[in-house]
Motif scaffolding. Structure first.
Motif, PDB file in Angstrom:
ATOM      1  N   ASN A  74       0.843  -1.541   0.022  1.00 46.05           N
ATOM      2  CA  ASN A  74       0.015  -0.093  -0.032  1.00 46.05           C
ATOM      3  C   ASN A  74       0.732   1.525  -0.065  1.00 46.05           C
ATOM      4  O   ASN A  74       2.169   1.435   0.443  1.00 46.05           O
ATOM      5  CB  ASN A  74      -0.744  -0.606   0.897  1.00 46.05           C
ATOM      6  N   SER A  75       0.612   2.220  -1.284  1.00 47.96           N
ATOM      7  CA  SER A  75       1.151   3.209  -1.075  1.00 47.96           C
ATOM      8  C   SER A  75       1.468   4.270   0.585  1.00 47.96           C
ATOM      9  O   SER A  75       2.278   5.145   0.548  1.00 47.96           O
ATOM     10  CB  SER A  75       0.966   4.519  -1.725  1.00 47.96           C
ATOM     11  N   GLU A  76       0.511   4.072   1.156  1.00 43.70           N
ATOM     12  CA  GLU A  76       0.391   4.898   3.012  1.00 43.70           C
ATOM     13  C   GLU A  76       1.270   3.745   3.714  1.00 43.70           C
ATOM     14  O   GLU A  76       1.313   4.342   4.709  1.00 43.70           O
ATOM     15  CB  GLU A  76      -1.369   5.148   3.558  1.00 43.70           C
TER      16      GLU A  76
END
Length: 141
Positions: A74-76
């Motif tokens: 996930n990019s976060e």
């Protein structure tokens, strides 16, 4: 052992009941001791609670691992360092508890297996000991 073991209850609280049963059982069975029916039921229930608690711990660890693996994509990700630190501490603590459960489960199973062999060769095959033998022969206990 009956199918309805009074000591095997509240399976959702397996770790608590496992520890509670361990406190009620003798810490060591002597070489010539044949377990009473109550002790066998308690040991059997403790073994089942240990298995259930260990299964839940291992499933939970696997789920946390899956979640973390998914989050890594996930990019976060990653979350704060303290979140990862707390997750690491939790997983470490759960693993230590699981190891204890596995060892105690194996120890209790060994005690039950040994007791089964002792009772099979005992002159008083029934678990009641001398009182049962006296009652069987018609004598008073």
């Amino acid at each position: 052992m009956s199918a309805a073991n009074p000591y095997f209850q509240n399976i959702e609280r397996a770790p608590y009941h496992f520890g509670s049963l361990l406190r009620q059982l003798p810490s060591h069975f002597s070489v010539d001791h044949v377990m009473s029916s109550e002790e066998r039921e308690m040991a059997t229930a403790a073994i089942k609670h240990a298995f259930n608690a260990n299964y839940m711990l291992m499933s939970g660890i696997e789920a946390i691992g899956h979640l973390l693996f998914s989050a890594a994509n996930n990019s976060e990700f990653p979350p704060s360092a303290s979140v990862l630190e707390h997750l690491g501490g939790l997983i470490k603590h759960i693993a230590v508890e699981a190891q204890f459960l596995q060892e105690e489960q194996a120890n209790l199973q060994s005690d039950l297996d040994t007791d089964e062999r002792r009772s099979a060769t005992s002159p008083m095959r029934r678990k009641g000991g001398a009182k049962t033998a006296a009652a069987e022969s018609g004598g008073a206990a």
